[in-house]
Scaffold this motif. Structure first.
Motif, PDB file in Angstrom:
ATOM      1  N   LYS A 213       0.833  -1.210   0.000  1.00 20.28           N
ATOM      2  CA  LYS A 213       0.000   0.000   0.000  1.00 20.28           C
ATOM      3  C   LYS A 213       0.866   1.257   0.000  1.00 20.28           C
ATOM      4  O   LYS A 213       0.622   2.198  -0.766  1.00 20.28           O
ATOM      5  CB  LYS A 213      -0.921  -0.008   1.216  1.00 20.28           C
ATOM      6  N   GLU A 214       1.888   1.272   0.852  1.00 23.36           N
ATOM      7  CA  GLU A 214       2.780   2.435   0.918  1.00 23.36           C
ATOM      8  C   GLU A 214       3.605   2.559  -0.358  1.00 23.36           C
ATOM      9  O   GLU A 214       3.835   3.663  -0.859  1.00 23.36           O
ATOM     10  CB  GLU A 214       3.698   2.320   2.142  1.00 23.36           C
ATOM     11  N   HIS A 216       2.674   1.648  -3.322  1.00 23.70           N
ATOM     12  CA  HIS A 216       1.771   2.179  -4.349  1.00 23.70           C
ATOM     13  C   HIS A 216       1.598   3.682  -4.180  1.00 23.70           C
ATOM     14  O   HIS A 216       1.589   4.428  -5.175  1.00 23.70           O
ATOM     15  CB  HIS A 216       0.413   1.475  -4.249  1.00 23.70           C
ATOM     16  N   ARG A 217       1.457   4.149  -2.931  1.00 25.02           N
ATOM     17  CA  ARG A 217       1.289   5.586  -2.681  1.00 25.02           C
ATOM     18  C   ARG A 217       2.475   6.362  -3.205  1.00 25.02           C
ATOM     19  O   ARG A 217       2.323   7.424  -3.842  1.00 25.02           O
ATOM     20  CB  ARG A 217       1.111   5.821  -1.177  1.00 25.02           C
TER      21      ARG A 217
END
Length: 222
Positions: A213-214, A216-217
């Motif tokens: 998730k991080e 991707h951010r």
């Protein structure tokens, strides 16, 4: 030393044709993606936890992953020309698009700073560690308002990453690249015991585990 020597012999015997091609290509020149600043601590191995290949990173290692702030003379830090030279070479010659400051847990430099260098007898080391004092000041201020779940020296290590990013911003060449959006700065922190890498999330102003998730951010902002 025996292990290092045997390792060189093993590398010579077992290096794959693919790796030989990579090094032959790199002999012509380098074009790393990032300038990576980390501690000299032997337990910190960015090529391992970031799974990088030869030629991917231009690395500066020193005690405490410190960046002396720029002095009034363009591009130089008082008595610390080595760090300034690495910054200049990475940005001006290699034209890296990213700079990463990476701290780590159980850092001896942070433990000495938090103890006001009481046990540091080397004058050069004592002088060098002064560049971590802004992080110590920040920690003392923050601990007045909240507690950290981290051990004090590890909390200091994370704040030190942010302090060194601010020191980077004091260099005119960094300011120019940031203004033109040709450069991005990142803060990472490596937990030796868990092997987790943390990334400073500027949206929530916290270090978070570097998961998909991080990742991707961050990629969305490239």
């Amino acid at each position: 030393m025996r292990k290092l020597i045997n390792g060189i012999i093993d590398f010579k015997k077992n290096v794959s044709p693919e790796h030989k091609e990579v090094f032959a290509r790199l002999a012509i020149g380098q074009s790393p993606d990032a300038f990576f600043v980390c501690c000299s601590d032997s337990r910190v191995a960015p090529n391992v936890f970031a799974s990088t290949d030869p030629g991917d990173l231009f690395v500066l290692r020193n005690v405490g992953n410190l960046i002396p702030p720029c002095s009034h003379q363009y591009g130089h830090a008082d008595g610390c020309e080595s760090a300034a030279a690495a910054i200049e070479f990475a940005v001006l010659n290699l034209k890296v698009s990213s700079i990463i400051i990476c701290g780590h847990s159980e850092c001896g430099a942070m433990q000495n700073i938090i103890n006001n260098c009481t046990h540091v007898t080397s004058p050069n080391l004592r002088a060098w560690l002064q560049y971590g004092n802004p992080a110590l000041f920040k920690m003392n201020q923050e601990l007045k308002n909240k507690k950290s779940s981290l051990a004090p020296h590890n909390f200091l290590s994370q704040l030190n990453v942010l302090a060194q990013i601010e020191h980077l911003r004091s260099y005119p060449i960094i300011q120019e690249r940031l203004a033109s959006k040709a450069l991005k700065l990142y803060g990472w922190w490596f937990d030796i015991a868990t092997t987790n890498v943390y990334s400073f999330n500027d949206e929530i102003e916290e270090f978070v585990v570097f998961d998909e998730k991080e990742a991707h951010r961050i990629i969305q902002k490239l």
